[in-house]
Design an enzyme around this catalytic site. Sequence first.
Site, short mmCIF file in Angstrom:
data_model
loop_
_atom_site.label_atom_id
_atom_site.label_comp_id
_atom_site.label_asym_id
_atom_site.label_seq_id
_atom_site.Cartn_x
_atom_site.Cartn_y
_atom_site.Cartn_z
N TYR B 101 89.55 61.42 38.37
CA TYR B 101 90.58 60.41 38.15
C TYR B 101 90.30 59.22 39.06
O TYR B 101 89.93 59.39 40.22
CB TYR B 101 91.97 60.96 38.45
N GLU B 188 92.88 51.94 35.09
CA GLU B 188 92.81 53.38 35.29
C GLU B 188 91.74 53.99 34.39
O GLU B 188 91.62 53.60 33.23
CB GLU B 188 94.17 54.01 34.96
#
Lengths: 290, 372
Positions: B101, B188
């Site tokens: 992530y 992101e």
Amino acid sequence: MAIIIDENTNVLVMGMTGRQGTFHTKQMLDYGTKIVAGTSPGKGGAIVEGIPAYNSVREACANHKIDASVIFVPAAGTKDAALESIEAGIGVVVVVTEGVPVHDEIEMVAYAKRRGTIVLGPNTFGIVSSGKCKMGIPPNKYFVEGPVGVVARSGTLTYEIVGNLTANGLGQTTVVGMGGDRVVGTTFIDVLKMFEKDPLTKAVVLIGEIGGNAEETAAEYIKTMTKPVVGYIAGKSAPPGKRMGHAGAIIERGKGTYQGKIEALTAAGAKVATLPFEVPGLIKESLGIK
Amino acid sequence: MKMFEYMGKELFAKFGLPVPSGRMITNPEEAAAVAAEIGKPVVIKSQVLSGKRGKAGGIKFADTPEQAVTAAKEIFGMTIQGLPVERLLIEEKLKIDKELYMSITVDGAAKMPVLIASAHGGMDIEEVDEEFIIKQHIDPELGMHPFIARDVVRRMGIPLSGPHGKEIVKIIQTLYRIFKQKDAELVEINPLVFSDDKVIAADSKVTIDDDALFRQKDLPYVEERSATEKAAKDLGLSFVDLDGNIAVMANGAGITMGTLDTLQYYGGAAANFLDCGGGTGREATAEALKLLIAKNPKSMIINIFGGITRCDQVALAFKDIKESVGFPCPVVIRLVGTNQDLGREILAEVGVEAFDFMQDAAKKAVELAAQG
């Protein structure tokens, strides 16, 4: 005594010849603010309400002693204006403009920190040292001298609560707007510390709203304060996940909830009003006034 | 402004971030051509501005162009979290060895950007233990230097000597460049995948700061608002649809929320959130009132504590609407602040008396809604 500004503060109005700049220069003068100069690039030499406008902050500073500036320039030029004030060494910069890009806010705030400048806003109604000096846009007549310090993120809600305080005979030492955006120059704790030290402030009202964790952080400091604090948090009825205006009031990841803020403030010993009009009663209770 | 995944990936590719090869389509028939072009097994991903697409069945795999068309047809018929699927992204199916992530956003409390990274990526990142989440604030005056990126890679437990480590250092720096140059509130990548020796952005989530769109003209525009919300935005106002029957106009996000709270306290429910603050003039205010009328409310409350907003402008807007369109429901007005006396004179001309206090006005609006 008052915090941040007082009757001796010499004020510069940036964007003075614009629609808002002109209107609020008059309002601030009517309140008694010592406005000594303004800026408006390309319009140096203009006179607004008897106050001279200059092309730059440096030029204004060369001709006047200036302690604080208030910015009424459009969002696209706000970063430039704020940096210009900070660079010129002005100690207090009030940024009224809303809709300033967040990356601009980050840069302004970082530069101000490096130079030791107090920045209020962006997207703030400003600051009022009651009966002495007003920088920003709040309506004049509700801000009267008294023992209560007020610090808030949101403008009109502050007028609402200050209006209620005044209607109940409770004037204010200083009313400080931090600004409603996600990145602003001054925090609740910065202001609470100043109120704690200010001998004329006997009690403090903290006006917050859902979203972010500024109120929870402030609660940690409130635990250590000797002065009573009354809080009000807007947004109890807000549905989760909806973005409420520009206020940055987004409930996400379970943080910044109404309940969490109320619990943090209550645990810190603050009294919390459910609705804006309950604030004066709680202040009176805190100060032992009937 | 949120960008669709495929738009985010186009942006990533422009800055040199590695993304899977693929293309966006708007009807299922195109799926065959794109799958054939890719020439490998593909993944078909619904393009909606919502997370949890995989769990909702909005992501499918196909080995052949025919299978791709079948899968595309299924996904095009879906609605994910209330959003109809109007676009798909077809991409090469990646061999996934590991999922990470990676994001950069603004930390309002710290007043600076923050890089968030975790070696435990993929779905349910919200539920990953705090100890496996790395938060690295970025000093805006310093920017994102290689040493900072290297430190993050080290803390993720990935060897700097290997191909993945070196690649992630570059990705972190590129991500920050996109974040800054494109005025992003969020960039992101979840998941960022290890695929053999490569590191590839298998998804993208990009949110651009609405306030900066004036200088980001080369980005594609994505409309996320309802028709009414859009109309309000065009007037420079902020509007959110709600479920109640009392229309609300107030000036400033805080006082609008305070109004909603007070209506609820008296047993009422707001039909909307409308912040007409920031010095909105007569015409825009009148247009805003028309938006509220269109919601067909049982009653309406206008709650103004004027600072930069001037009471006379609000009163004139009210008068304009009362005399032209007319109000279909009772309207309660609370009007104090800048130019209050002027505003009240104008209201008196049309036979309306304004309230002084918000709670009195809110109580009245709730009573009137109950009667209607």
